[in-house]
Design a protein around this motif. Structure first.
Motif, PDB file in Angstrom:
ATOM      1  N   SER A  48       0.854  -1.175   0.000  1.00 14.97           N
ATOM      2  CA  SER A  48       0.000   0.000   0.000  1.00 14.97           C
ATOM      3  C   SER A  48       0.893   1.229   0.000  1.00 14.97           C
ATOM      4  O   SER A  48       2.124   1.128  -0.052  1.00 14.97           O
ATOM      5  CB  SER A  48      -0.919  -0.009   1.230  1.00 14.97           C
ATOM      6  OG  SER A  48      -1.827   1.071   1.179  1.00 14.97           O
ATOM      7  N   ASP A  49       0.277   2.403   0.045  1.00  9.54           N
ATOM      8  CA  ASP A  49       1.055   3.628   0.212  1.00  9.54           C
ATOM      9  C   ASP A  49       0.174   4.660   0.917  1.00  9.54           C
ATOM     10  O   ASP A  49      -1.043   4.525   0.990  1.00  9.54           O
ATOM     11  CB  ASP A  49       1.612   4.166  -1.106  1.00  9.54           C
ATOM     12  CG  ASP A  49       0.528   4.569  -2.099  1.00  9.54           C
ATOM     13  OD1 ASP A  49      -0.664   4.499  -1.754  1.00  9.54           O
ATOM     14  OD2 ASP A  49       0.881   4.969  -3.212  1.00  9.54           O
ATOM     15  N   TYR A  50       0.855   5.674   1.432  1.00  6.06           N
ATOM     16  CA  TYR A  50       0.135   6.754   2.110  1.00  6.06           C
ATOM     17  C   TYR A  50       0.912   8.041   1.886  1.00  6.06           C
ATOM     18  O   TYR A  50       2.082   8.142   2.280  1.00  6.06           O
ATOM     19  CB  TYR A  50      -0.016   6.460   3.601  1.00  6.06           C
ATOM     20  CG  TYR A  50      -0.867   7.472   4.333  1.00  6.06           C
ATOM     21  CD1 TYR A  50      -2.246   7.342   4.356  1.00  6.06           C
ATOM     22  CD2 TYR A  50      -0.287   8.570   4.956  1.00  6.06           C
ATOM     23  CE1 TYR A  50      -3.040   8.274   5.015  1.00  6.06           C
ATOM     24  CE2 TYR A  50      -1.067   9.513   5.611  1.00  6.06           C
ATOM     25  CZ  TYR A  50      -2.451   9.365   5.624  1.00  6.06           C
ATOM     26  OH  TYR A  50      -3.242  10.290   6.255  1.00  6.06           O
ATOM     27  N   ARG A 108      -2.288   0.362  -5.882  1.00  6.35           N
ATOM     28  CA  ARG A 108      -2.305  -0.444  -4.669  1.00  6.35           C
ATOM     29  C   ARG A 108      -3.538  -0.088  -3.849  1.00  6.35           C
ATOM     30  O   ARG A 108      -4.078   1.013  -3.970  1.00  6.35           O
ATOM     31  CB  ARG A 108      -1.039  -0.183  -3.846  1.00  6.35           C
ATOM     32  CG  ARG A 108       0.209  -0.731  -4.496  1.00  6.35           C
ATOM     33  CD  ARG A 108       1.461  -0.331  -3.737  1.00  6.35           C
ATOM     34  NE  ARG A 108       1.872   1.029  -4.051  1.00  6.35           N
ATOM     35  CZ  ARG A 108       3.046   1.556  -3.710  1.00  6.35           C
ATOM     36  NH1 ARG A 108       3.910   0.822  -3.041  1.00  6.35           N
ATOM     37  NH2 ARG A 108       3.353   2.784  -4.032  1.00  6.35           N
ATOM     38  N   LEU A 109      -3.953  -1.016  -3.017  1.00  7.15           N
ATOM     39  CA  LEU A 109      -5.071  -0.729  -2.127  1.00  7.15           C
ATOM     40  C   LEU A 109      -4.647   0.301  -1.080  1.00  7.15           C
ATOM     41  O   LEU A 109      -3.470   0.462  -0.783  1.00  7.15           O
ATOM     42  CB  LEU A 109      -5.518  -2.008  -1.410  1.00  7.15           C
ATOM     43  CG  LEU A 109      -6.151  -3.119  -2.237  1.00  7.15           C
ATOM     44  CD1 LEU A 109      -6.611  -4.247  -1.313  1.00  7.15           C
ATOM     45  CD2 LEU A 109      -7.323  -2.600  -3.062  1.00  7.15           C
ATOM     46  N   THR A 110      -5.626   0.981  -0.517  1.00  9.10           N
ATOM     47  CA  THR A 110      -5.344   1.882   0.592  1.00  9.10           C
ATOM     48  C   THR A 110      -4.965   1.061   1.822  1.00  9.10           C
ATOM     49  O   THR A 110      -5.218  -0.155   1.889  1.00  9.10           O
ATOM     50  CB  THR A 110      -6.569   2.742   0.911  1.00  9.10           C
ATOM     51  OG1 THR A 110      -7.655   1.876   1.288  1.00  9.10           O
ATOM     52  CG2 THR A 110      -6.971   3.592  -0.291  1.00  9.10           C
ATOM     53  N   VAL A 111      -4.373   1.700   2.806  1.00 14.45           N
ATOM     54  CA  VAL A 111      -3.966   1.005   4.025  1.00 14.45           C
ATOM     55  C   VAL A 111      -5.168   0.363   4.709  1.00 14.45           C
ATOM     56  O   VAL A 111      -5.125  -0.817   5.099  1.00 14.45           O
ATOM     57  CB  VAL A 111      -3.257   1.971   4.995  1.00 14.45           C
ATOM     58  CG1 VAL A 111      -2.918   1.262   6.308  1.00 14.45           C
ATOM     59  CG2 VAL A 111      -1.992   2.542   4.356  1.00 14.45           C
ATOM     60  N   CYS A 120      -6.347  -2.748   2.909  1.00 15.65           N
ATOM     61  CA  CYS A 120      -5.480  -3.902   3.189  1.00 15.65           C
ATOM     62  C   CYS A 120      -5.849  -4.525   4.527  1.00 15.65           C
ATOM     63  O   CYS A 120      -5.964  -5.760   4.649  1.00 15.65           O
ATOM     64  CB  CYS A 120      -4.016  -3.476   3.204  1.00 15.65           C
ATOM     65  SG  CYS A 120      -3.312  -3.056   1.593  1.00 15.65           S
TER      66      CYS A 120
END
Length: 266
Positions: A63-65, A166-169, A172
């Motif tokens: 994921s990423d933020y 990618r999915l959000t945190v 996930c």
């Protein structure tokens, strides 16, 4: 007894098969391990594990933020759970598409990359990512090691880097829970700008012990206790020469440090 709850196999970007890795872990005297391959549960289908060691089913989700990579470890997942297997299937295809685009960028930069070799890797199972391409470039003599490839062309925003969905945190975490697992924030020491905000997500635990957390384990243990979270720890072993740790068991965690996670029963 020692444990290692963060290890990778050839099903993602490790150098050893699940059979080889579990045998090495047992021979190194580990009592428990977790195979936590990136965005795949392929290690838990069609593979046999060596006797003498307990293997906790796990996954490391991407994921990423706010522009920083965030990885979420899922422990005690059900590898055959429908939503999880569909996520892995889709992610595998996205990784292939991304890897082929990275290969094209490498070619445009003057590096000889065989797209067929990438597709061949995928046919063996698991996923294909930047580390695989980096190793191909090292094998061809363009770079001395994988780190040099990442530092030169494959770093985030680099000339051969290709972003991917990618999915959000929180998504996930939700998917891990749907698959019956516990969600942990992986290697928090790698987060530079966003750690305080990422810690606000509803994790079940924190990876307190990790090579990239050295010097900060007490800090992360305090955070875990403040949130009433479980504690995890592992080497993030890939088996890649030049990447610590290079041998199984050389970075391990005393099982007393992670007893809550080990005692959990789904």
């Amino acid at each position: 007894m020692n444990v290692d709850l963060h290890m990778h196999t050839t099903c993602s970007d490790g150098l050893y098969t699940p059979e080889q890795l579990t045998k090495m872990a047992a021979e190194a005297g580990l009592s428990v391990m977790a195979i936590s391959d990136h965005d795949t549960v392929a290690a838990y289908s069609g593979h046999s594990f060596a006797p003498g060691i307990r293997v906790i089913p796990a996954i490391e989700m991407s994921s990423d933020y706010d522009g920083e990579d965030v990885h979420v470890l899922g422990y005690y997942i059900r590898p055959d759970q429908k939503e999880l297997t569909e996520y892995c299937r889709q992610f595998k295809q996205r990784r292939l598409n991304r890897a082929l685009e990275i290969a094209d960028r490498c070619v445009s930069l003057g590096y000889d990359i065989d797209r067929g070799q990438i597709e061949g890797m995928l046919a063996k199972g698991g996923t294909v990512g930047r580390p695989h391409i980096a190793r191909m470039l090292v094998a061809k003599g363009y770079f001395p090691d994988v780190k040099a490839v990442f530092d030169t062309i494959l770093y985030r925003g680099g000339p051969a880097y290709v972003p991917y969905h990618r999915l959000t945190v929180d998504a996930c975490i939700d998917l891990i829970h749907t698959a019956g697992g516990l969600a942990f924030l992986a290697h928090p020491g790698l987060l530079k700008r966003t750690l305080s905000r990422v810690l606000a997500f509803p994790f079940d635990g924190l990876e307190v012990y990790h090579p990239n957390n050295r010097g900060r384990c007490d800090e992360f243990l305090r955070i875990a206790r403040e949130h009433h979270w479980l504690v995890s720890g592992g080497s993030d072993f890939h088996g890649v020469p030049g990447r610590f740790p290079e041998t199984v068991g050389s970075y391990a965690v005393d099982e007393s440090y992670v007893h809550g996670l080990l005692a959990y029963r789904p």
